[in-house]
Design a protein around this motif. Sequence first.
Motif, PDB file in Angstrom:
ATOM      1  N   GLY A 271     -15.541 -42.837  32.320  1.00 61.75           N
ATOM      2  CA  GLY A 271     -16.627 -42.490  33.599  1.00 61.75           C
ATOM      3  C   GLY A 271     -17.920 -42.352  33.462  1.00 61.75           C
ATOM      4  N   LEU A 272     -18.223 -41.455  32.404  1.00 57.90           N
ATOM      5  CA  LEU A 272     -19.463 -41.303  32.005  1.00 57.90           C
ATOM      6  C   LEU A 272     -19.870 -42.449  31.284  1.00 57.90           C
ATOM      7  CD1 LEU A 272     -19.377 -37.427  30.828  1.00 57.90           C
ATOM      8  CD2 LEU A 272     -20.418 -38.417  32.815  1.00 57.90           C
ATOM      9  N   TRP A 273     -19.254 -43.008  30.341  1.00 54.77           N
ATOM     10  CA  TRP A 273     -19.712 -44.220  29.698  1.00 54.77           C
ATOM     11  C   TRP A 273     -20.288 -45.421  30.448  1.00 54.77           C
ATOM     12  CZ3 TRP A 273     -20.456 -44.103  24.501  1.00 54.77           C
ATOM     13  CH2 TRP A 273     -20.973 -45.232  23.873  1.00 54.77           C
ATOM     14  N   ARG A 274     -19.478 -45.552  31.599  1.00 55.10           N
ATOM     15  CA  ARG A 274     -19.690 -46.546  32.532  1.00 55.10           C
ATOM     16  C   ARG A 274     -20.681 -46.309  33.948  1.00 55.10           C
ATOM     17  NH1 ARG A 274     -14.042 -49.455  34.003  1.00 55.10           N
ATOM     18  NH2 ARG A 274     -15.304 -50.905  34.854  1.00 55.10           N
ATOM     19  N   LEU A 275     -21.219 -45.209  33.929  1.00 57.69           N
ATOM     20  CA  LEU A 275     -21.834 -44.731  34.818  1.00 57.69           C
ATOM     21  C   LEU A 275     -23.205 -45.489  35.213  1.00 57.69           C
ATOM     22  CD1 LEU A 275     -22.016 -42.399  37.283  1.00 57.69           C
ATOM     23  CD2 LEU A 275     -23.039 -40.818  35.434  1.00 57.69           C
ATOM     24  N   ASN A 276     -23.722 -45.679  36.296  1.00 56.70           N
ATOM     25  CA  ASN A 276     -24.838 -46.223  36.652  1.00 56.70           C
ATOM     26  C   ASN A 276     -25.949 -44.826  36.944  1.00 56.70           C
ATOM     27  OD1 ASN A 276     -27.325 -47.155  37.769  1.00 56.70           O
ATOM     28  ND2 ASN A 276     -26.419 -47.379  40.044  1.00 56.70           N
ATOM     29  N   VAL A 277     -26.379 -44.696  35.635  1.00 55.56           N
ATOM     30  CA  VAL A 277     -27.250 -43.539  35.531  1.00 55.56           C
ATOM     31  C   VAL A 277     -28.532 -43.436  36.233  1.00 55.56           C
ATOM     32  CG1 VAL A 277     -26.368 -42.789  33.264  1.00 55.56           C
ATOM     33  CG2 VAL A 277     -28.331 -44.571  33.599  1.00 55.56           C
ATOM     34  N   ALA A 278     -28.899 -44.826  36.858  1.00 56.77           N
ATOM     35  CA  ALA A 278     -30.017 -44.844  37.715  1.00 56.77           C
ATOM     36  C   ALA A 278     -29.921 -43.852  39.029  1.00 56.77           C
ATOM     37  CB  ALA A 278     -30.335 -46.339  38.153  1.00 56.77           C
ATOM     38  N   ASP A 279     -28.689 -43.861  39.432  1.00 58.04           N
ATOM     39  CA  ASP A 279     -28.131 -43.198  40.736  1.00 58.04           C
ATOM     40  C   ASP A 279     -28.153 -41.801  40.434  1.00 58.04           C
ATOM     41  OD1 ASP A 279     -27.517 -42.477  43.302  1.00 58.04           O
ATOM     42  OD2 ASP A 279     -25.875 -43.900  43.394  1.00 58.04           O
ATOM     43  N   VAL A 280     -28.908 -40.852  40.747  1.00 55.34           N
ATOM     44  CA  VAL A 280     -28.607 -39.361  40.581  1.00 55.34           C
ATOM     45  C   VAL A 280     -27.534 -38.853  41.289  1.00 55.34           C
ATOM     46  CG1 VAL A 280     -29.545 -37.183  40.541  1.00 55.34           C
ATOM     47  CG2 VAL A 280     -31.012 -38.806  39.530  1.00 55.34           C
ATOM     48  N   ALA A 281     -27.535 -39.444  42.559  1.00 54.67           N
ATOM     49  CA  ALA A 281     -26.346 -38.969  43.367  1.00 54.67           C
ATOM     50  C   ALA A 281     -25.083 -39.265  42.825  1.00 54.67           C
ATOM     51  CB  ALA A 281     -26.763 -39.638  44.975  1.00 54.67           C
ATOM     52  N   ALA A 282     -24.843 -40.384  42.190  1.00 59.67           N
ATOM     53  CA  ALA A 282     -23.531 -40.796  41.578  1.00 59.67           C
ATOM     54  C   ALA A 282     -23.228 -40.039  40.632  1.00 59.67           C
ATOM     55  CB  ALA A 282     -23.698 -42.300  41.376  1.00 59.67           C
ATOM     56  N   LEU A 283     -24.239 -39.362  39.857  1.00 59.94           N
ATOM     57  CA  LEU A 283     -23.777 -38.446  38.502  1.00 59.94           C
ATOM     58  C   LEU A 283     -23.574 -37.297  39.274  1.00 59.94           C
ATOM     59  CD1 LEU A 283     -24.267 -37.798  35.800  1.00 59.94           C
ATOM     60  CD2 LEU A 283     -26.564 -37.307  36.078  1.00 59.94           C
ATOM     61  N   VAL A 284     -23.855 -36.538  40.236  1.00 59.42           N
ATOM     62  CA  VAL A 284     -23.366 -35.322  40.594  1.00 59.42           C
ATOM     63  C   VAL A 284     -21.768 -35.132  40.743  1.00 59.42           C
ATOM     64  CG1 VAL A 284     -23.449 -33.793  42.799  1.00 59.42           C
ATOM     65  CG2 VAL A 284     -25.505 -34.924  42.124  1.00 59.42           C
ATOM     66  N   PRO A 285     -21.010 -36.054  41.381  1.00 64.94           N
ATOM     67  CA  PRO A 285     -19.430 -35.676  41.117  1.00 64.94           C
ATOM     68  C   PRO A 285     -19.092 -35.559  39.727  1.00 64.94           C
ATOM     69  CG  PRO A 285     -19.928 -37.348  42.524  1.00 64.94           C
ATOM     70  CD  PRO A 285     -21.281 -37.160  41.870  1.00 64.94           C
ATOM     71  N   TRP A 286     -19.768 -36.095  38.605  1.00 66.53           N
ATOM     72  CA  TRP A 286     -19.481 -36.113  37.270  1.00 66.53           C
ATOM     73  C   TRP A 286     -19.870 -34.998  36.900  1.00 66.53           C
ATOM     74  CZ3 TRP A 286     -15.952 -39.585  35.792  1.00 66.53           C
ATOM     75  CH2 TRP A 286     -15.836 -40.871  36.582  1.00 66.53           C
ATOM     76  N   LEU A 287     -20.823 -34.357  37.114  1.00 64.05           N
ATOM     77  CA  LEU A 287     -21.254 -32.808  36.828  1.00 64.05           C
ATOM     78  C   LEU A 287     -20.439 -31.911  37.079  1.00 64.05           C
ATOM     79  CD1 LEU A 287     -25.192 -32.850  37.628  1.00 64.05           C
ATOM     80  CD2 LEU A 287     -23.965 -33.594  35.445  1.00 64.05           C
ATOM     81  N   GLY A 288     -19.563 -32.080  38.324  1.00 59.73           N
ATOM     82  CA  GLY A 288     -18.662 -31.036  38.881  1.00 59.73           C
ATOM     83  C   GLY A 288     -17.444 -31.280  38.135  1.00 59.73           C
TER      84      GLY A 288
END
Length: 309
Positions: A271-288
Amino acid sequence: MDASRGDTARREDRQACLRSARPNFLVLAPLCAGLAVLTARLEGAPLARVDTLLVLLAALLAHAAVNLLNEHHDFASGLDATTRRTPFSGGSGALPGRPAAAPLVWRAAVACLAGVVVIGSWFLWRSGPWLLPYGLLGLGLVVAYTGVLTHRPLLCLLAPGLGFGVLMVVGAHQALTGHPSSLAMTVSLVPTLLVSALLLLNQVPDIDADRRVGRRHLAILLGRRRAVRLAGMLVLAAFLVVPAGVAVGLLPAATWLTWLLAPAVAWLVRGLWRLNVADVAALVPWLGANVALQLGTLALLNLGLWLAG
């Protein structure tokens, strides 16, 4: 009426100070220090209950101190005013909401550090001068992390893992047993890699705000995409420590329990490898998910060491 307002203000200051310690994340320290207790037990060291509690308390105080210092520094530097907070990054927001609590947060950080020094001095007196480098380096990391190390990319990456991994596990093991250990060193590699990955990933949402105040950590240097992918690789490397350690006889077979989370690791890394990093909101669940995975991994590693003993 004035006395009532004073009591209310003091209560709000204490609440802001408690929030600045980020109590929800303090479980990380006893999980790491617990590895030292269990490696010492596994090697047959006679563990006094008081010594075990002191090791766990010192780890907890050190973690609280670095959180408090970080919150105070970010507030004083103005970073808090520009940071977009998430549940896992950007600080607690306690001091921007209660600026009057800043002196109390500073005093609490100093008190926590004093507690670490007192406990460390006890073990130093009892176990010998070989503990001194662990203590001095650990104190240096706590004090210098926010103000100094966040301007040095590689050191900023290594410092959290070194503090929670090598120093906390190997140092506490030596405090309890009086000698270093290849078992403790091998075990320490797991939190070393995991915690460095944790801090790197949690810095990604703060890149723009951190850059504005002159920080230069590795997430800024690499950019969002490469920083996120590197964090995933560090998590994967941490999971490879256990089979490698078991294969060469440095870890007991029961530590394979950590691999109950292997599907979650594969899912997280992919998931991290394919993540759209421009969208900070999309990153938050991965942080959790990363936080939950890391705490679960350390809990299972503690359980495996306990079962092996």
